[in-house]
Design a protein around this motif. Structure first.
Motif, short mmCIF file in Angstrom:
data_model
loop_
_atom_site.label_atom_id
_atom_site.label_comp_id
_atom_site.label_asym_id
_atom_site.label_seq_id
_atom_site.Cartn_x
_atom_site.Cartn_y
_atom_site.Cartn_z
N GLY A 194 0.80 -1.21 0.00
CA GLY A 194 0.00 0.00 0.00
C GLY A 194 0.84 1.27 0.00
N GLN A 195 2.09 1.15 -0.41
CA GLN A 195 2.99 2.31 -0.41
C GLN A 195 3.66 2.46 -1.77
OE1 GLN A 195 5.76 1.86 2.80
NE2 GLN A 195 4.20 2.03 4.39
N ALA A 196 3.97 3.71 -2.11
CA ALA A 196 4.67 3.97 -3.36
C ALA A 196 6.09 3.40 -3.30
CB ALA A 196 4.73 5.48 -3.62
N VAL A 197 6.58 2.96 -4.44
CA VAL A 197 7.91 2.36 -4.54
C VAL A 197 8.72 3.13 -5.60
CG1 VAL A 197 9.21 0.30 -5.18
CG2 VAL A 197 7.09 0.08 -3.86
N ILE A 198 9.95 3.48 -5.25
CA ILE A 198 10.83 4.17 -6.18
C ILE A 198 12.04 3.29 -6.48
CG2 ILE A 198 12.20 6.25 -6.64
CD1 ILE A 198 9.22 6.80 -6.31
N VAL A 199 12.30 3.06 -7.75
CA VAL A 199 13.50 2.33 -8.19
C VAL A 199 14.44 3.35 -8.82
CG1 VAL A 199 14.41 0.56 -9.73
CG2 VAL A 199 12.19 0.23 -8.63
N HIS A 200 15.59 3.57 -8.18
CA HIS A 200 16.55 4.56 -8.70
C HIS A 200 17.39 4.00 -9.84
CE1 HIS A 200 15.51 7.46 -5.64
NE2 HIS A 200 15.68 6.55 -4.70
N LEU A 253 14.81 -11.66 -9.20
CA LEU A 253 14.21 -12.29 -10.37
C LEU A 253 13.68 -11.25 -11.35
CD1 LEU A 253 12.28 -15.27 -8.71
CD2 LEU A 253 14.51 -15.31 -9.85
N TRP A 254 13.05 -10.22 -10.81
CA TRP A 254 12.56 -9.12 -11.66
C TRP A 254 13.71 -8.40 -12.33
CZ3 TRP A 254 13.34 -3.74 -10.99
CH2 TRP A 254 12.60 -2.93 -11.85
N ARG A 255 14.77 -8.14 -11.58
CA ARG A 255 15.93 -7.43 -12.14
C ARG A 255 16.53 -8.20 -13.31
NH1 ARG A 255 19.23 -7.55 -8.04
NH2 ARG A 255 20.76 -8.99 -8.89
N GLN A 256 16.65 -9.50 -13.17
CA GLN A 256 17.18 -10.32 -14.25
C GLN A 256 16.26 -10.28 -15.48
OE1 GLN A 256 17.89 -14.27 -12.79
NE2 GLN A 256 19.09 -13.55 -11.04
N ALA A 257 14.96 -10.23 -15.23
CA ALA A 257 13.99 -10.27 -16.33
C ALA A 257 13.96 -8.97 -17.13
CB ALA A 257 12.60 -10.58 -15.79
N VAL A 258 14.27 -7.84 -16.48
CA VAL A 258 14.15 -6.55 -17.17
C VAL A 258 15.51 -5.96 -17.55
CG1 VAL A 258 11.98 -6.06 -15.98
CG2 VAL A 258 14.13 -5.18 -15.03
N VAL A 259 16.59 -6.70 -17.31
CA VAL A 259 17.91 -6.16 -17.57
C VAL A 259 18.10 -5.76 -19.03
CG1 VAL A 259 18.98 -8.40 -18.02
CG2 VAL A 259 20.38 -6.51 -17.14
N SER A 260 17.39 -6.43 -19.93
CA SER A 260 17.53 -6.11 -21.35
C SER A 260 16.61 -4.98 -21.81
CB SER A 260 17.24 -7.36 -22.20
OG SER A 260 15.90 -7.80 -22.01
N LEU A 261 15.73 -4.53 -20.92
CA LEU A 261 14.80 -3.45 -21.27
C LEU A 261 15.42 -2.08 -20.95
CD1 LEU A 261 11.45 -4.92 -19.85
CD2 LEU A 261 12.29 -5.01 -22.21
N PRO A 262 15.03 -1.04 -21.67
CA PRO A 262 15.60 0.29 -21.44
C PRO A 262 14.98 1.00 -20.23
CG PRO A 262 14.01 0.42 -23.20
CD PRO A 262 14.11 -1.04 -22.83
N ILE A 263 14.89 0.27 -19.12
CA ILE A 263 14.32 0.84 -17.89
C ILE A 263 15.43 1.01 -16.87
CG2 ILE A 263 12.77 0.43 -15.93
CD1 ILE A 263 10.93 -1.08 -17.78
N ARG A 264 15.65 2.24 -16.42
CA ARG A 264 16.63 2.48 -15.36
C ARG A 264 15.92 2.95 -14.09
NH1 ARG A 264 21.97 3.05 -16.86
NH2 ARG A 264 22.37 2.90 -14.61
N SER A 265 15.06 3.95 -14.23
CA SER A 265 14.27 4.42 -13.08
C SER A 265 12.82 4.02 -13.26
CB SER A 265 14.35 5.95 -12.96
OG SER A 265 15.66 6.39 -12.78
#
Length: 240
Positions: free
Chosen positions: A91-97, A107-119
């Motif tokens: 129930g709280q906002a989450v920030i990924v720097h 597991l999520w980090r490994q799955a999105v490592v090839s995507l152009p997502i940093r923040s």
């Protein structure tokens, strides 16, 4: 960093859907407009989306402004972890720097490592006493978002919750109408409660809405319930 939308502008989304019969098609169009607005309103944002947690009552499965977030959403569901899942379970906002180095969801980090997502920033979408999804934005640059991003997403999520909670099914037009009336009443109560806090504590509109969210979390309650308690306290005070 951010130039948040004034609190009064959040009522526009409600005003636009007041009196409508919310078919799934109309809700889908409105949600797409909402994610486009989030993308345009938050500096540095490349894409925005809405992830839906529970489709028990039917309706749209969520939406996003680009294919990247669709892939990221699928990665979270497959991994069973990630910022949106954390947002709606806590129930709280989450920030990924920086998605490349964030260790909270391996597991999520490994799955999105090839995507152009940093923040990435994600905030829960609340309906009643539960969380039905999350609203999120992403950037191709690290450290693009801060706590203010999460607070803005929470406010935009109010409109998303109204849309997602009031899809008209073939058997439920009357239930939908009553639920929409309740949502509009909650909006009016929020405005009144904010006014009381502004007068009582000398807060700005932005500070008042933040205080409502803080009180709701501290008391493990909903914003709607906190607003009712603030208004009841004000009436008791006036009666003395």
């Amino acid at each position: 960093m951010l130039n948040p939308l004034p609190f009064d502008e959040l009522t526009v989304a409600f005003a636009r859907i007041k009196g409508l019969l919310l078919t799934e098609e109309k809700v889908d169009r409105a949600m797409r407009g909402l994610v486009e607005a989030a993308k345009d309103a938050i500096p540095g944002t490349v894409g925005a989306g809405i992830s839906v947690r529970d489709r028990e009552h039917g309706g749209p499965a969520g939406c996003s402004t680009d294919e990247v977030l669709k892939q990221e959403d699928a990665a979270q569901l497959e991994a069973g972890q990630g910022p949106c899942i954390t947002a709606w379970t806590t129930g709280q906002a989450v920030i990924v720097h920086d998605a490349a180095t964030d260790a909270r969801w391996p597991l999520w980090r490994q799955a999105v490592v090839s995507l152009p997502i940093r923040s990435l920033a994600s905030a829960p979408i609340t309906a009643g006493n539960g969380f039905i999804g999350a609203m999120k934005v992403y950037s191709t640059l690290p450290s693009a978002y801060d706590a203010g991003t999460g607070q803005l997403l929470e406010k935009l999520g109010v409109a998303a919750a109204t849309l997602l909670s009031n899809v008209q099914g073939p058997q439920t037009p009357r239930r939908m109408s009553e639920s929409l009336k309740d949502a509009l009443q909650d909006r009016d109560n929020t405005s009144r409660a904010c006014g009381i806090l502004m007068e009582r504590q000398g807060l700005s509109p932005e500070q008042a809405i933040r205080e409502l969210f803080r009180l709701a979390r501290a008391n493990r309650s909903t914003v709607a319930q906190v607003c009712l308690e603030i208004m009841a306290g004000s009436r008791r005070h006036a009666a003395k």
